[in-house]
Design an enzyme around this catalytic site. Sequence first.
Site, PDB file in Angstrom:
ATOM      1  N   GLU A 103       6.358  12.917  23.233  1.00 36.83           N
ATOM      2  CA  GLU A 103       5.994  13.810  24.342  1.00 36.83           C
ATOM      3  C   GLU A 103       5.794  15.230  23.827  1.00 36.83           C
ATOM      4  O   GLU A 103       4.789  15.876  24.124  1.00 36.83           O
ATOM      5  CB  GLU A 103       7.082  13.804  25.416  1.00 36.83           C
ATOM      6  CG  GLU A 103       6.852  14.842  26.506  1.00 36.83           C
ATOM      7  CD  GLU A 103       8.137  15.293  27.174  1.00 36.83           C
ATOM      8  OE1 GLU A 103       8.297  16.518  27.367  1.00 36.83           O
ATOM      9  OE2 GLU A 103       8.981  14.431  27.497  1.00 36.83           O
ATOM     10  N   HIS A 104       6.732  15.714  23.027  1.00 33.69           N
ATOM     11  CA  HIS A 104       6.615  17.062  22.472  1.00 33.69           C
ATOM     12  C   HIS A 104       5.468  17.154  21.470  1.00 33.69           C
ATOM     13  O   HIS A 104       4.731  18.140  21.446  1.00 33.69           O
ATOM     14  CB  HIS A 104       7.930  17.470  21.807  1.00 33.69           C
ATOM     15  CG  HIS A 104       8.989  17.838  22.784  1.00 33.69           C
ATOM     16  ND1 HIS A 104       9.444  19.121  22.932  1.00 33.69           N
ATOM     17  CD2 HIS A 104       9.671  17.082  23.679  1.00 33.69           C
ATOM     18  CE1 HIS A 104      10.375  19.150  23.879  1.00 33.69           C
ATOM     19  NE2 HIS A 104      10.527  17.916  24.349  1.00 33.69           N
ATOM     20  N   GLU A 178       8.618  18.333  15.189  1.00 34.92           N
ATOM     21  CA  GLU A 178       9.195  17.917  16.468  1.00 34.92           C
ATOM     22  C   GLU A 178      10.320  16.900  16.334  1.00 34.92           C
ATOM     23  O   GLU A 178      11.164  16.806  17.215  1.00 34.92           O
ATOM     24  CB  GLU A 178       8.099  17.356  17.377  1.00 34.92           C
ATOM     25  CG  GLU A 178       7.055  18.368  17.766  1.00 34.92           C
ATOM     26  CD  GLU A 178       7.623  19.542  18.550  1.00 34.92           C
ATOM     27  OE1 GLU A 178       8.568  19.346  19.354  1.00 34.92           O
ATOM     28  OE2 GLU A 178       7.126  20.673  18.354  1.00 34.92           O
TER      29      GLU A 178
END
Length: 191
Positions: A103-104, A178
Amino acid sequence: PAGSAGGGSRFASSAAQCASSSTSLSSTVEAVDAGPATVVEHPAFEVIQTDTVSEFGADAILYRHKQSGAELLSLSTDDDNKCFGITFRTPPQDSTGVPHILEHSVLCGSRKYKTKDPFVQLLQGSLQTFLNAFTYPDRTCYVVASQNTKDFYNLINVYADAVFHPRAISDPMVHAQEGWHLELENVEDPL
């Protein structure tokens, strides 16, 4: 109108899936047959169902993309906010947090928007009224909203390019930035 790819084929259960993993709108919202919903025809989509969610004053139309099977839920209300969301099923295979890392990573640039942090730039320079992404136990949602039509379509453009053409595919540094994994040999050791 708002769109949401993925999810189920009934409005009450689709709304519950998008709203929260712990709250079920299907127990409080009953979808009934729609009268005034305006159906927009497009050759790539078929209309699956039209309903009205009277509790929210929303006309709902569920479309299915003929080639991919992706579902698009369009909601019309009297609200000035224009909202759009893309939802993917992302059931994890383990507890390493991969869907949340992805998601990030997805919001770290794309094919059209090569900057490292378009999400942060949108937060600072957009007229958005809502801009975020969420990872639930079984799905990931990317949501935008704005009362300004031009800004709204720009947000959709950036988010759609991010989720369908993320920079993370071609740049391994995105995942390195991330996703972190630390293991301590002793619990007392500093991180």
